[in-house]
Design an enzyme around this catalytic site. Structure first.
Site, PDB file in Angstrom:
ATOM      1  N   VAL A  56       0.794  -1.229  -0.196  1.00 21.57           N
ATOM      2  CA  VAL A  56      -0.001  -0.074   0.000  1.00 21.57           C
ATOM      3  C   VAL A  56       0.696   1.029   0.167  1.00 21.57           C
ATOM      4  O   VAL A  56      -0.015   2.420   0.098  1.00 21.57           O
ATOM      5  CB  VAL A  56      -1.286   0.511   1.464  1.00 21.57           C
ATOM      6  CG1 VAL A  56      -2.024  -0.934   1.261  1.00 21.57           C
ATOM      7  CG2 VAL A  56       0.077  -0.033   3.122  1.00 21.57           C
ATOM      8  N   TYR A 149       4.314   4.182  15.719  1.00 24.46           N
ATOM      9  CA  TYR A 149       3.605   3.813  15.499  1.00 24.46           C
ATOM     10  C   TYR A 149       1.931   4.343  15.965  1.00 24.46           C
ATOM     11  O   TYR A 149       1.223   4.998  15.229  1.00 24.46           O
ATOM     12  CB  TYR A 149       2.765   2.536  16.647  1.00 24.46           C
ATOM     13  CG  TYR A 149       0.780   1.885  16.265  1.00 24.46           C
ATOM     14  CD1 TYR A 149       1.532   1.023  14.860  1.00 24.46           C
ATOM     15  CD2 TYR A 149       0.520   1.737  17.249  1.00 24.46           C
ATOM     16  CE1 TYR A 149       0.227   0.359  14.946  1.00 24.46           C
ATOM     17  CE2 TYR A 149      -0.467   1.277  16.795  1.00 24.46           C
ATOM     18  CZ  TYR A 149      -1.084   0.516  15.931  1.00 24.46           C
ATOM     19  OH  TYR A 149      -2.009   0.020  15.455  1.00 24.46           O
ATOM     20  N   LYS A 153      -1.382   7.332  13.574  1.00 26.06           N
ATOM     21  CA  LYS A 153      -2.369   6.705  14.013  1.00 26.06           C
ATOM     22  C   LYS A 153      -3.004   7.699  14.453  1.00 26.06           C
ATOM     23  O   LYS A 153      -4.139   8.231  14.262  1.00 26.06           O
ATOM     24  CB  LYS A 153      -2.808   5.730  15.547  1.00 26.06           C
ATOM     25  CG  LYS A 153      -2.721   3.932  14.576  1.00 26.06           C
ATOM     26  CD  LYS A 153      -3.143   3.576  13.834  1.00 26.06           C
ATOM     27  CE  LYS A 153      -2.953   2.419  12.922  1.00 26.06           C
ATOM     28  NZ  LYS A 153      -3.835   1.782  12.073  1.00 26.06           N
ATOM     29  N   THR A 183      -4.187 -10.445  17.787  1.00 26.65           N
ATOM     30  CA  THR A 183      -4.053 -10.708  16.711  1.00 26.65           C
ATOM     31  C   THR A 183      -2.162 -10.140  16.827  1.00 26.65           C
ATOM     32  O   THR A 183      -1.188  -9.709  17.794  1.00 26.65           O
ATOM     33  CB  THR A 183      -3.812  -9.296  15.298  1.00 26.65           C
ATOM     34  OG1 THR A 183      -2.985  -7.715  15.358  1.00 26.65           O
ATOM     35  CG2 THR A 183      -5.867  -9.366  15.224  1.00 26.65           C
ATOM     36  N   LEU A 185      -0.153  -7.909  15.704  1.00 19.67           N
ATOM     37  CA  LEU A 185      -0.020  -5.806  15.531  1.00 19.67           C
ATOM     38  C   LEU A 185       0.158  -6.119  17.421  1.00 19.67           C
ATOM     39  O   LEU A 185       0.740  -4.850  17.709  1.00 19.67           O
ATOM     40  CB  LEU A 185      -1.168  -5.582  15.160  1.00 19.67           C
ATOM     41  CG  LEU A 185      -0.694  -4.105  14.663  1.00 19.67           C
ATOM     42  CD1 LEU A 185       0.398  -3.813  13.614  1.00 19.67           C
ATOM     43  CD2 LEU A 185      -1.961  -3.566  14.095  1.00 19.67           C
TER      44      LEU A 185
END
Length: 254
Positions: A56, A149, A153, A183, A185
């Site tokens: 992406v 991170y 976000k 997950t 993540l």
């Protein structure tokens, strides 16, 4: 419910896979992408969806994904920018440049690319809705060791709100907030000792993909309104879970 054509980036693993699977179960036509060729092939076989290898962070590859989905399904009604990665829990000054760059490329540039491609394509074909995935840091809270991170976000939250005001006619945008989903993540980068310390919070707030994904999938289509903000883990739910934690039998989800 009339079937919709939906693209889920990062849809070959974790929450993205669960979301794609749940959307297929609801009768929708789904396309996904991932960066691992084996995972892409497995997802296509298991779910019967269009699955493409795509990074992406590369606008051209995102455009190719859009075109492939349109060729297969005739149009794209909903685009979900779900692809995301994290980094090791390290302070910024100790985080290697290549790790920081990759998180920025996937989590922010990937959302920019997906939103731009989807908005332009939807405008040319009568409209549609773009969902961006909210995460830790989106509300401004900071967690030491997750600065890069969280910064991505936070930027995604701002970007989505801006997009809801500037998108072309017929195109809308909103935020999906899945909360704390178990997950790789979520658990990535913890040492064994750190994970033990985090286990209590996980037991209170974290939920498995199998619970969260079907709930989100229903709302991906039914709540696709401009400026929508769909939250699984609401402040009221968080407060209730902490209040009842001493009496709860919840365990760390696996």
């Amino acid at each position: 419910m009339t079937p919709s054509s939906i693209v889920v980036t990062g849809g070959t693993r974790g929450l993205g896979y669960g979301l794609a699977r749940s959307l297929v179960a609801l009768g929708h036509r789904v396309a996904v992408c991932g960066t691992d060729a084996d995972g892409v092939a497995a997802t296509a076989a298991e779910l019967g969806v269009l699955a493409r290898v795509a990074d992406v962070a590369d606008r051209g590859q995102v455009e190719d994904l859009w075109e492939a989905a349109v060729r297969r399904h005739g149009r794209v009604d909903v685009w979900v920018n779900n692809a995301g990665v994290s980094h090791r829990r390290l302070p910024l000054w100790r985080l290697p440049a290549h790790e920081a760059r990759r998180v920025m490329e996937v989590n922010l540039l990937g959302v920019l690319n997906g939103s731009a491609v989807a908005a332009a394509g939807m405008a040319a074909r009568g409209g549609g809705h773009i969902w961006n995935m909210e995460g830790l840091g989106g509300d401004g809270r900071t967690v030491p060791g997750l600065g890069v991170y969280g910064a991505t976000k936070r930027a995604v939250t701002y970007l989505t709100r801006a997009l809801s005001k500037e998108a072309p006619e017929g195109v809308s945008a909103g935020l999906l907030s899945p909360g704390m989903v178990v997950t790789d993540l979520l658990t990535y980068g913890y040492s064994e000792e750190e994970r033990e310390r985090a286990a209590r919070i996980f037991a209170i707030l974290a939920d498995p993909v199998e619970i969260v994904a079907p709930w989100l999938a229903e709302r991906v289509v039914t709540q696709a309104r401009n400026g929508a903000h769909v939250r699984w883990l609401t402040p009221a739910k968080i407060a209730y879970r902490f209040a009842t934690a001493p009496f709860s039998r919840r365990r760390v989800p696996r």
